[in-house]
Design an enzyme around this catalytic site. Structure first.
Site, PDB file in Angstrom:
ATOM      1  N   GLY A   7      61.114  90.545  97.940  1.00  0.00           N
ATOM      2  CA  GLY A   7      60.762  89.310  97.260  1.00  0.00           C
ATOM      3  C   GLY A   7      61.893  88.814  96.379  1.00  0.00           C
ATOM      4  O   GLY A   7      62.764  89.582  95.951  1.00  0.00           O
ATOM      5  N   ALA A   8      61.870  87.517  96.116  1.00  0.00           N
ATOM      6  CA  ALA A   8      62.863  86.909  95.224  1.00  0.00           C
ATOM      7  C   ALA A   8      62.143  86.029  94.222  1.00  0.00           C
ATOM      8  O   ALA A   8      62.544  84.905  93.946  1.00  0.00           O
ATOM      9  CB  ALA A   8      63.886  86.105  96.026  1.00  0.00           C
ATOM     10  N   GLY A   9      61.039  86.568  93.687  1.00  0.00           N
ATOM     11  CA  GLY A   9      60.293  85.856  92.663  1.00  0.00           C
ATOM     12  C   GLY A   9      60.877  86.107  91.295  1.00  0.00           C
ATOM     13  O   GLY A   9      62.060  86.429  91.153  1.00  0.00           O
ATOM     14  N   VAL A  11      60.516  88.530  88.983  1.00  0.00           N
ATOM     15  CA  VAL A  11      61.021  89.858  88.631  1.00  0.00           C
ATOM     16  C   VAL A  11      62.079  90.332  89.625  1.00  0.00           C
ATOM     17  O   VAL A  11      63.205  90.667  89.253  1.00  0.00           O
ATOM     18  CB  VAL A  11      59.871  90.870  88.539  1.00  0.00           C
ATOM     19  CG1 VAL A  11      60.410  92.278  88.274  1.00  0.00           C
ATOM     20  CG2 VAL A  11      58.903  90.472  87.426  1.00  0.00           C
ATOM     21  N   GLY A  12      61.728  90.364  90.899  1.00  0.00           N
ATOM     22  CA  GLY A  12      62.691  90.805  91.905  1.00  0.00           C
ATOM     23  C   GLY A  12      63.913  89.916  91.959  1.00  0.00           C
ATOM     24  O   GLY A  12      65.049  90.391  92.102  1.00  0.00           O
ATOM     25  N   ASN A 103      52.919  97.986  87.609  1.00  0.00           N
ATOM     26  CA  ASN A 103      52.243  98.663  86.510  1.00  0.00           C
ATOM     27  C   ASN A 103      51.087  99.504  87.036  1.00  0.00           C
ATOM     28  O   ASN A 103      50.573  99.276  88.124  1.00  0.00           O
ATOM     29  CB  ASN A 103      51.735  97.641  85.496  1.00  0.00           C
ATOM     30  CG  ASN A 103      52.868  96.889  84.829  1.00  0.00           C
ATOM     31  OD1 ASN A 103      53.848  97.488  84.395  1.00  0.00           O
ATOM     32  ND2 ASN A 103      52.738  95.575  84.738  1.00  0.00           N
ATOM     33  N   LYS A 186      53.160 102.987  79.243  1.00  0.00           N
ATOM     34  CA  LYS A 186      53.145 101.538  79.441  1.00  0.00           C
ATOM     35  C   LYS A 186      51.772 101.084  79.924  1.00  0.00           C
ATOM     36  O   LYS A 186      51.261 100.035  79.500  1.00  0.00           O
ATOM     37  CB  LYS A 186      54.223 101.118  80.443  1.00  0.00           C
ATOM     38  CG  LYS A 186      54.315  99.598  80.609  1.00  0.00           C
ATOM     39  CD  LYS A 186      55.376  99.178  81.604  1.00  0.00           C
ATOM     40  CE  LYS A 186      55.427  97.657  81.725  1.00  0.00           C
ATOM     41  NZ  LYS A 186      56.389  97.201  82.765  1.00  0.00           N
ATOM     42  N   GLU A 269      45.181  91.318  88.443  1.00  0.00           N
ATOM     43  CA  GLU A 269      45.262  92.725  88.816  1.00  0.00           C
ATOM     44  C   GLU A 269      44.198  93.555  88.089  1.00  0.00           C
ATOM     45  O   GLU A 269      44.472  94.643  87.592  1.00  0.00           O
ATOM     46  CB  GLU A 269      46.659  93.268  88.488  1.00  0.00           C
ATOM     47  CG  GLU A 269      47.783  92.606  89.275  1.00  0.00           C
ATOM     48  CD  GLU A 269      49.146  93.147  88.895  1.00  0.00           C
ATOM     49  OE1 GLU A 269      49.879  93.584  89.810  1.00  0.00           O
ATOM     50  OE2 GLU A 269      49.483  93.134  87.696  1.00  0.00           O
TER      51      GLU A 269
END
Length: 312
Positions: A7-9, A11-12, A103, A186, A269
C-alpha cells in the site's frame, strides 16, 4: 535489501516514501488506481519534518510477477488484512521477513498461520498521518517512528540487517529485544484511548470535564492492564505514569483515530482493538446487568457497525 511496502496510503506511503528518498530499493504494492495516481503526480508528503515529492515511484500489482522480496512492510487496517495477505503472498520467499505495523495482536496470529512463523516479525509505528483530497500524505505532527524485533525476543543477524536498512531514512527507528512487551503496551494505551473517546464521543479533555470522566478512563486502563497481565505482559506503575500524562491531560483535544473514523462514518477496527482484547481474557466476568467497561464500549462500537451495515 529489496523492500516491498504493501500500500501507499498515509502510513505505508510515508515510511516507504522516506525510505525510497533515502536511496533504499523500495517497491509499493498498490491497486491500479493508486499506481496511476503515483505515476501522474508522484508520491507527495507534506510534513513538519520536511516535504517530499518522489517521482518515478516503483510500483507492482498483485497480478504481476516478481522475485521474492527481502522485507515486506505491512501497514493496512486490520479489516483489510486478508486481502493484503492474498496480494503480497506471491512475493514471499523462504527468506522473506514480514514486518506488520498494525495495532493489537490478532494480525500476528493470522500471519503465523499463513506463513512460516519464523518469517513474521513484531512491529509498531507511531505516526499521525492522513491522505488529503489531492491524495497527498499529510503528516500531522512531529512523531514518526518504527519499532520492530524478533517475536522470540533478543537480537539476530536478520534484525540487525533490517535495522541497518531502515536507519538514516528520515524517521526514527528502534530494534527491540522485547517487541511483544512494547506491542502490548501500545495496545493497552490505544484500547484505553479508543474505548474512552468512542464511548463518550468526546476528547480526553471533554471526558475529564464530566463528573465521573476520570474514573471511567481509569477503569478502562485498569481492565486493559488486567488483560495484558493475564497474557504474560504486565504493565507496571512506570507504564501508568508514562501514559497518564496523555490519558489524564486536562483540556486535551486528543481523541483516538477510531473516533475520527466513527465521526467520518468509516470502517473501524473494533474487533481487532477491543474485541480481541476481551477475547484474550483477564477481565472479571460480569453478569448481563453488569457489563465490564470494555464490553460496554465494544458493544457500543458493534452497534455502530450494525447501523453502518444496515444503511449501506
Amino acid at each position: 535489501m529489496r523492500i516491498l511496502v504493501v500500500g501507499a496510503g498515509a502510513v505505508g506511503g510515508y515510511f516507504g516514501g522516506r525510505l525510497a528518498a533515502a536511496g533504499r530499493d523500495v517497491t509499493f504494492l498498490v491497486r491500479a488506481q493508486r499506481a496511476e495516481e503515483l505515476k501522474r503526480t508522484g508520491l507527495v508528503i507534506r510534513s513538519p519534518r520536511g516535504d517530499l515529492t518522489l517521482r518515478d515511484v516503483k510500483t507492482i500489482q498483485a497480478s504481476d510477477t516478481a522475485e521474492p522480496f527481502d522485507l515486506i512492510v505491512l501497514s493496512c487496517k486490520a479489516y483489510s488484512l486478508d486481502d493484503a495477505v492474498k496480494a503480497f503472498a506471491p512475493f514471499v520467499g523462504p527468506s522473506t521477513a514480514i514486518l506488520p505495523l498494525l495495532n493489537g495482536m490478532a494480525h500476528i496470529d493470522a500471519l503465523k498461520e499463513k506463513f512460516d512463523a519464523s518469517q513474521v516479525l513484531g512491529g509498531q509505528c507511531v505516526i499521525a498521518a492522513t491522505l488529503n483530497r489531492e491524495r497527498e500524505i499529510v503528516h500531522l505532527n512531529d512523531l514518526h517512528s518504527i519499532t520492530f524485533g524478533e517475536l522470540a525476543g533478543g537480537s539476530s543477524d536478520r534484525s540487525r540487517a533490517i535495522d541497518e536498512a531502515l536507519q538514516g531514512a528520515g524517521f526514527d527507528v528502534a530494534a527491540s529485544e522485547s517487541i511483544l512487551q512494547q506491542m502490548w503496551a501500545k495496545w493497552v494505551f490505544l484500547a484505553t484511548l479508543a474505548a474512552s473517546t468512542c464511548l463518550f464521543r468526546a476528547s480526553v479533555g471533554d471526558i475529564l470535564a464530566a463528573p465521573d470522566g476520570r474514573r471511567v478512563i481509569e477503569g478502562f486502563l485498569s481492565e486493559c492492564r488486567a488483560v495484558s497481565a493475564h497474557n504474560g505482559y504486565p504493565m507496571g506503575e512506570d507504564f501508568v505514569a508514562r501514559v497518564s500524562g496523555t490519558l489524564f491531560a486536562e483540556g486535551s483535544p486528543m481523541t483516538a483515530s477510531m473516533l475520527r473514523d466513527v465521526e467520518n462514518r468509516s470502517r473501524i477496527e473494533a474487533d481487532h482493538i477491543l474485541g480481541d482484547l476481551i477475547r484474550r481474557g483477564g477481565v472479571e466476568q460480569h453478569n448481563d446487568a453488569q457489563l465490564s467497561l470494555l464490553r460496554l464500549a465494544y458493544n457500543h462500537l458493534k452497534a455502530y457497525e450494525a447501523r453502518q451495515a444496515r444503511e449501506a
